[in-house]
Design an enzyme around this catalytic site. Structure first.
Site, PDB file in Angstrom:
ATOM      1  N   THR A 141       0.851  -1.183   0.000  1.00 31.94           N
ATOM      2  CA  THR A 141       0.000   0.000   0.000  1.00 31.94           C
ATOM      3  C   THR A 141       0.892   1.239   0.000  1.00 31.94           C
ATOM      4  OG1 THR A 141      -1.828   1.109   1.149  1.00 31.94           O
ATOM      5  CG2 THR A 141      -0.217   0.001   2.534  1.00 31.94           C
ATOM      6  N   CYS A 142       0.341   2.351  -0.490  1.00 30.35           N
ATOM      7  CA  CYS A 142       1.054   3.634  -0.473  1.00 30.35           C
ATOM      8  C   CYS A 142       0.004   4.726  -0.247  1.00 30.35           C
ATOM      9  CB  CYS A 142       1.868   3.834  -1.755  1.00 30.35           C
ATOM     10  SG  CYS A 142       0.918   3.869  -3.287  1.00 30.35           S
ATOM     11  N   ARG A 143       0.123   5.860  -0.901  1.00 28.15           N
ATOM     12  CA  ARG A 143      -0.873   6.923  -0.733  1.00 28.15           C
ATOM     13  C   ARG A 143      -2.011   6.778  -1.730  1.00 28.15           C
ATOM     14  NH1 ARG A 143      -2.085  11.616  -3.125  1.00 28.15           N
ATOM     15  NH2 ARG A 143      -0.230  11.537  -4.410  1.00 28.15           N
TER      16      ARG A 143
ATOM     17  N   TRP B  88      -3.874   4.356   0.771  1.00 26.21           N
ATOM     18  CA  TRP B  88      -4.298   5.217   1.882  1.00 26.21           C
ATOM     19  C   TRP B  88      -5.508   6.071   1.528  1.00 26.21           C
ATOM     20  CZ3 TRP B  88      -4.247   5.620   6.865  1.00 26.21           C
ATOM     21  CH2 TRP B  88      -4.703   6.800   7.444  1.00 26.21           C
TER      22      TRP B  88
END
Length: 111
Positions: free
Chosen positions: A73-75, A102
Site C-alpha cells: 500500500t502507499c498513498r 491510503w
C-alpha cells in the site's frame, strides 16, 4: 489486487504482510493502516535482502518468506506498482497491491 475488505481483515491474519511504502513523514502527517509495516519504497530492495534477524530488528516483525502473502500500500496506488516489481524480482511470489491505498482507506474509514 487486494480490496479494502481484505486489507481491513489483515489484523486477523498474522501470516499476511501489509507493507506501506510511503515515506515516514507521510505516515506522520496522515496516519497508517492498522497492522501495516512501514518500509519506504527507496528502502524496499535493501530491506527484502536483509537476513531474518536484521529485518526483525529494524521492522519489528519476522521477515516474510518467499511464499508469504504480501500486500503493498502507499498513498494513491502508484508506488505499489514499483514495490510489486521489486518484491517479485527477488522471488516473492504471493505479492498483491492495494490499488486504493491510503486514499481509499481514509475515505472508507472516515478519516
Amino acid at each position: 489486487m487486494a480490496t479494502y475488505e481484505q486489507v481491513k481483515d489483515v489484523p486477523n491474519h498474522p501470516d499476511v504482510y501489509l507493507i506501506d511504502v510511503r515515506r515516514r513523514e507521510e505516515l506522520q502527517q496522515t496516519g497508517f493502516i492498522p497492522a501495516s509495516i512501514n518500509i519506504p519504497l527507496d528502502e524496499l530492495d535493501k530491506a527484502l535482502n536483509l537476513d531474518g534477524n536484521a529485518f526483525k530488528n529494524k521492522y519489528k516483525r519476522s521477515k516474510p518468506e518467499k511464499q508469504s502473502r504480501i500486500i503493498f500500500t502507499c498513498r494513491s496506488g502508484n508506488r505499489v506498482l514499483e514495490a510489486e516489481k521489486i518484491a517479485k524480482s527477488q522471488g516473492y511470489s504471493n505479492v498483491v497491491i492495494y490499488k486504493g491505498s491510503w486514499n481509499e482507506w481514509a475515505q472508507k474509514e472516515g478519516l
